[in-house]
Enzyme design. Structure first.
Site, mmCIF file in Angstrom:
data_model
loop_
_atom_site.group_PDB
_atom_site.id
_atom_site.type_symbol
_atom_site.label_atom_id
_atom_site.label_comp_id
_atom_site.label_asym_id
_atom_site.label_seq_id
_atom_site.Cartn_x
_atom_site.Cartn_y
_atom_site.Cartn_z
ATOM 1 N N SER A 26 0.850 -1.189 0.000
ATOM 2 C CA SER A 26 0.000 0.000 0.000
ATOM 3 C C SER A 26 0.878 1.228 0.000
ATOM 4 O O SER A 26 2.052 1.190 0.387
ATOM 5 C CB SER A 26 -0.920 0.004 1.228
ATOM 6 O OG SER A 26 -0.169 0.070 2.414
ATOM 7 N N GLY A 27 0.314 2.320 -0.436
ATOM 8 C CA GLY A 27 1.027 3.591 -0.484
ATOM 9 C C GLY A 27 0.037 4.724 -0.500
ATOM 10 O O GLY A 27 -1.175 4.543 -0.280
ATOM 11 N N THR A 31 -3.945 0.709 -2.492
ATOM 12 C CA THR A 31 -3.521 -0.604 -2.004
ATOM 13 C C THR A 31 -3.413 -1.565 -3.177
ATOM 14 O O THR A 31 -4.250 -1.545 -4.084
ATOM 15 C CB THR A 31 -4.543 -1.148 -0.983
ATOM 16 O OG1 THR A 31 -4.613 -0.248 0.124
ATOM 17 C CG2 THR A 31 -4.156 -2.530 -0.494
ATOM 18 N N VAL A 32 -2.360 -2.394 -3.139
ATOM 19 C CA VAL A 32 -2.166 -3.397 -4.191
ATOM 20 C C VAL A 32 -2.526 -4.765 -3.624
ATOM 21 O O VAL A 32 -2.063 -5.152 -2.547
ATOM 22 C CB VAL A 32 -0.721 -3.390 -4.712
ATOM 23 C CG1 VAL A 32 -0.533 -4.462 -5.778
ATOM 24 C CG2 VAL A 32 -0.370 -2.015 -5.274
ATOM 25 N N LYS A 47 -4.613 -2.873 -8.328
ATOM 26 C CA LYS A 47 -4.417 -1.684 -7.501
ATOM 27 C C LYS A 47 -5.748 -1.036 -7.184
ATOM 28 O O LYS A 47 -6.473 -0.593 -8.074
ATOM 29 C CB LYS A 47 -3.505 -0.675 -8.204
ATOM 30 C CG LYS A 47 -3.172 0.525 -7.331
ATOM 31 C CD LYS A 47 -2.049 1.351 -7.907
ATOM 32 C CE LYS A 47 -1.665 2.464 -6.949
ATOM 33 N NZ LYS A 47 -0.534 3.257 -7.450
ATOM 34 N N ASP A 144 8.538 9.300 -9.725
ATOM 35 C CA ASP A 144 8.448 8.706 -8.384
ATOM 36 C C ASP A 144 9.310 7.455 -8.301
ATOM 37 O O ASP A 144 8.884 6.416 -7.811
ATOM 38 C CB ASP A 144 6.995 8.390 -8.035
ATOM 39 C CG ASP A 144 6.789 8.208 -6.534
ATOM 40 O OD1 ASP A 144 7.617 8.714 -5.749
ATOM 41 O OD2 ASP A 144 5.807 7.565 -6.134
#
Length: 567
Positions: A26-27, A31-32, A47, A144
């Protein structure tokens, strides 16, 4: 969407075919999940977006658009090290991205157990660079690149993921005015200062990633967002100690000026050389290589960051009269005869990278103002100093009496400005300065050496640096400083003066260099204490102006009043 659905799969099916099994990451963007594609009977990664605010609000819609862009951007990148996108499905009016499932760990997870060897770091970096070059070829800047977005799969595969904040040429800008997206400590300084993000900004992020890979920690991370921003814009990272032959390339990737970073082709050659153990690694000039033996000692060194100027640097020249210093004798120590051009004298270490003079970085109050309600504002108030390849150096050496230990040197120009002692407990020092000097930079700690504190009053800057363990002798530290100024200006002139400070070995280095048409004088006092610590008192001032007299007076007064280790 329920919280339970976010933390466990519960057999939920999205898009009519993808059954969620377990959360794998997650980020900030979502969430993946590991999921099962019931139509083609294979496992995939899905995702799940994490969108802010009211579904009818502008922020929510912009985030949804970002997810669509991620899928479009990633789908356009054709490279084995770029994650493959299979599908985008709508669930409750929100786009979910379906991609290939990479079985393995993220580089972030791997580094949690410790740093990697230079060869393995270079192998990973080469794969990431390949994905970036493929993205740049179709007009996409990732923006990123960080360890959490690099997955290490089976059979040695390396995959760059998460194009969610990529800038795609020809499409509407991702961010609204003032909004900033990305992982701060991996963001290039040109993005911070509002100059946009080109392909070179991804190379900066790659450099930070490689640094973190070999050292095990991010070089620009600080305790606060403001101090992290200041470090990215105005400070060099601590010298990589475990990078080996990869070190010079990492440092060049971290050049503040994107125009001075190496081209992707040169980066690829350098990474491949380290990954495969070739005897030479490209450095300063394209096409030139340095023998591995020339890099001996680099990994064990510590101190200022080095710039990988490859090939053999020239010996100091003696055809220029030295700049007169504050305590110089008239007869310099003779320099050795220059070596023949066909057999250049090897230098044991690469030259250091330019350390930005801590002049004109934004003060703490401005840095604090940059973060307003979670919105980063672009700034351009940081002046960068250009670096040039170190080719010719001019230096002289003199001997001088010990620094006064009794009466401070008179400073007539400052008699109306009382001196204020600044007690630096962590440095075990007291730095006294005229009362008008205000602190504007503070960095470092026990695990982030060296410690630095800097003050300014107009164009004259003062800083005190301290190492718990001296990286080298006082003279060698002074010569490292000269190499720095020579990178700004190949004709930089430094005069060294051997002295002592309260029975400690010391050297005064007095340098004049020119950059962007501006002449600067830097006076430095290097002190090596009996217990192996090192201090550096440094004053930067404009050369040939009334402020130069003020700067020299401040240097002498601060030097004579400096207290270290209880002295």
């Amino acid at each position: 969407m329920s919280d339970g659905g976010e933390h466990q799969g519960d057999g939920r099916v999205v898009g009519g075919r993808y059954r969620l099994i377990e959360r794998v990451g997650s980020g900030g963007m979502g969430t993946v999940w590991r999921a099962y594609d019931e139509l083609v009977e294979r496992e995939v990664a899905v995702k799940q977006p994490r969108l802010p605010g009211d579904p009818e609000g502008e922020g929510h819609r912009r985030a949804a658009h970002r997810l669509h862009r991620e899928a479009r951007a990633a789908a356009r990148v054709d490279h084995p090290s770029a994650v493959s996108i299979h599908d985008v499905v709508e669930e409750d009016g929100i786009p979910w991205i379906v991609m290939e499932l990479i079985r393995g760990e993220s580089l972030h997870e791997v580094l949690g157990r410790g740093p990697l060897p230079p060869a393995e770091s270079a192998r990973i970096g080469l794969a990431v660079l390949g994905a970036l070059r493929a993205a740049h070829a179709v007009g996409i800047v990732h923006r990123d690149v960080k360890p959490a977005n690099v997955l290490l799969g089976q059979h040695g595969r390396v995959v760059l993921t998460d194009f969610g904040i990529a800038h795609v040429q020809g499409e509407e800008s991702l961010t609204m005015s003032g909004e900033f997206v990305g992982s701060l400590e991996f963001i290039a300084p040109e993005r911070m200062s509002g100059r946009g993000a080109g392909p070179a900004s991804d190379l900066w992020s790659l450099g930070v990633l490689l640094y973190a890979a070999v050292e095990g920690w991010s070089p620009f991370r600080r305790t606060t967002l403001e101090s992290t921003l200041a470090a990215i814009l105005a400070a060099d990272p601590p010298e990589p100690q475990h990078a080996g032959p990869l070190g010079p390339l990492i440092v060049r990737l971290l050049a503040k000026d994107p125009e001075r970073r190496p081209e992707p082709e040169e980066v690829a050659v350098g990474l491949e050389a380290v990954a495969k153990g070739w005897p030479g690694v490209p450095g300063g000039d394209v096409g030139e290589a340095q023998e591995a033996a020339d890099l001996e000692g680099f990994a064990d060194d510590a101190g200022t960051v080095r710039l990988g100027v490859m090939g053999t640097p020239d010996e100091p020249r003696t055809d220029r009269a030295p700049e007169s210093g504050p305590e110089a004798d008239t007869e310099p120590e003779p320099e050795p005869a220059p070596a023949p051009k066909t057999t250049p004298t090897p230098h044991p270490k690469p030259h250091p990278k330019p350390r930005p003079t801590l002049r004109r970085p934004a003060p703490a109050a401005l840095l604090g103002a940059l973060l307003i309600g979670g919105v980063w504002l672009g700034i351009s108030s940081f002046t960068e100093v250009d670096g040039k390849g170190a080719r010719d150096q001019t230096a002289t050496l003199t001997e001088a009496p010990a620094v006064s230990e009794t009466t401070p040197t008179p400073t007539p120009s400052l008699t109306q400005d009382p001196w204020t002692p600044h007690r630096e407990k962590d440095m075990d020092a007291v730095l006294s300065l005229p009362s008008r000097y205000k602190e504007y930079v503070r960095e470092g700690g026990p695990d982030d050496q060296p410690r630095i504190v800097a003050y300014e009053a107009g164009p004259v800057d003062v800083r005190l640096t301290q190492w718990d363990k001296a990286p080298r002798s006082a003279m060698d530290q002074a010569r490292e400083a000269h190499a720095t100024w020579a990178l700004y200006d190949p004709d930089a002139r430094t005069q060294y003066t051997r002295t002592s400070f309260h029975d400690s070995d010391a050297v005064i280095a007095d340098t004049t260099y020119e950059s962007n048409g501006t002449r600067t004088r830097v006076m430095e006092l290097m002190i090596l204490t009996a217990d192996g610590r090192m201090y550096e008192l440094r004053v930067d001032m404009p050369k040939g102006t009334a402020d130069e007299k003020k700067g020299t007076a401040v240097f002498k007064g601060a030097r004579d009043r400096l207290e270290i280790g209880g002295n």
